[in-house]
Scaffold this motif. Structure first.
Motif, short mmCIF file in Angstrom:
data_model
loop_
_atom_site.label_atom_id
_atom_site.label_comp_id
_atom_site.label_asym_id
_atom_site.label_seq_id
_atom_site.Cartn_x
_atom_site.Cartn_y
_atom_site.Cartn_z
N ARG A 17 -4.91 -1.88 13.89
CA ARG A 17 -4.10 -0.67 13.90
C ARG A 17 -4.44 0.17 12.67
NH1 ARG A 17 1.51 -3.83 14.58
NH2 ARG A 17 0.39 -5.07 13.02
N ALA A 18 -3.90 1.37 12.64
CA ALA A 18 -4.16 2.25 11.50
C ALA A 18 -3.70 1.57 10.22
CB ALA A 18 -3.44 3.58 11.69
N GLU A 19 -4.48 1.77 9.17
CA GLU A 19 -4.18 1.11 7.91
C GLU A 19 -2.91 1.67 7.28
OE1 GLU A 19 -6.41 0.15 3.63
OE2 GLU A 19 -7.51 1.04 5.31
N GLY A 20 -2.09 0.77 6.78
CA GLY A 20 -0.87 1.18 6.10
C GLY A 20 -1.10 1.30 4.60
N THR A 21 0.01 1.28 3.86
CA THR A 21 -0.10 1.36 2.41
C THR A 21 -0.43 -0.01 1.85
OG1 THR A 21 1.57 3.13 2.37
CG2 THR A 21 1.13 1.95 0.30
#
Length: 315
Positions: A17-21
């Motif tokens: 999934r899209a990278e988080g912080t």
């Protein structure tokens, strides 16, 4: 090390999934409302692939029963930074092989179930494959896990998976030489062994030579018969003497005398007689005794001045 193989695992790596912080794990603290960090499948897959990647880059196959593959892979990769690769050989005074290497002790290599005597581990597969490919079965024999001789199969991978073990080329107690066909020299294959530590000379290898000696004394006393020739048959001899007290004279082959000395004539000149021998004495032989021989006929050493060290080969 192995990849997750539970019943809920999927066959293909999921797209993250899209990278988080970016952040760090925390246990959480209900008293202050801090929620514990949840572990995602992306993170677990990332850790799994990082570890598996190191092991596989080192040429090893993941083995669920071996929990030291990562260490071995790191050691092997560090060792390879020196320029060494599978099948390279180095000499040493060490009694044990370096990590990622195995002593060439005339033993065998194979996987953990192979019963190999030098090293039985999955990390031997690359070397197993190289020797299987480059060295004949006569010089690197394939064996069953019990040590019995067996013909090579369809591939190195198949034999390795079948728990076969491969005997390392023999080097113990031997000097090392270069394979190939030098000018005027016998062609040698990888893994060939030749020569002997000692040798007994054969008759054809002796230098040409003679023996001196003396004959024996058999039939030493023997004679030869013969007759003289007819040379100088006509000759005279002088004689001094008296005959009936008078002077002698010869006439018609008779000697007469009227008292006094008489002479048969002038002596002939010096002369010789040839002699022809008869048949030699009975057949006989003479023993011939050579001078005293030396040597015991034993083997002589063929060994050149030599220093002995250990040899190890890169896995």
């Amino acid at each position: 090390m192995h990849r997750i193989d539970s019943t809920t695992a999927v066959a293909a790596l999921p797209v993250p999934r899209a990278e988080g912080t970016p952040g760090y794990f925390v246990n959480g603290d209900p008293a202050v409302g801090q929620v514990a960090t949840s572990v995602t499948h992306e993170w677990l897959n990332s850790v799994q692939e990082e570890i598996a990647g190191v092991i596989e880059t080192a040429g090893e196959t993941l083995d669920k029963t071996n929990n030291r593959q990562l260490l071995a892979a790191i050691q092997q990769l560090i060792s390879s930074m020196d320029g060494w690769s599978t099948g390279d050989v180095k000499i040493t005074l060490k009694a044990a092989a370096d990590a990622g290497w195995v002593l060439m002790n005339d033993g065998s290599i194979g996987n953990a179930a192979s019963g190999a005597t030098a090293r039985a581990n999955a990390d031997t597969q690359a070397l197993f494959t190289l020797l299987w490919t480059n060295v004949s079965n006569g010089n690197a024999a394939l064996q069953t896990s019990a040590g019995g001789a067996v013909a090579r199969g369809v591939s190195a991978a198949a034999d390795f998976a079948a728990n076969r073990r491969l005997v390392l080329p023999a080097v113990l107690g031997r000097s090392l030489a270069i394979a190939g066909a030098g000018v005027g020299l016998t062609a040698r294959n990888l893994g060939d062994i030749a020569g002997a530590e000692t040798h007994v000379l054969a008759l054809g290898e002796l230098p040409a030579h003679t023996h001196s000696g003396t004959t024996g004394n058999e039939s030493a006393n023997h004679t030869h018969s013969g007759t003289t020739g007819t040379e100088s048959q006509s000759h005279t001899h002088s004689v001094a003497g008296t005959l009936n007290g008078g002077v002698g004279a010869a006439s018609g082959g008779q000697v007469t005398s009227s008292g006094g000395a008489f002479n048969t004539g002038t002596p002939s000149q010096p002369h010789t007689h040839a002699i022809t021998t008869g048949t030699e004495s009975v057949s006989h032989t003479h023993a011939f005794t050579t001078d005293a021989g030396t040597g015991g006929g034993g083997a002589h050493s063929n060994m050149q001045p030599t220093a002995f060290l250990n040899v190890m080969i890169k896995l």
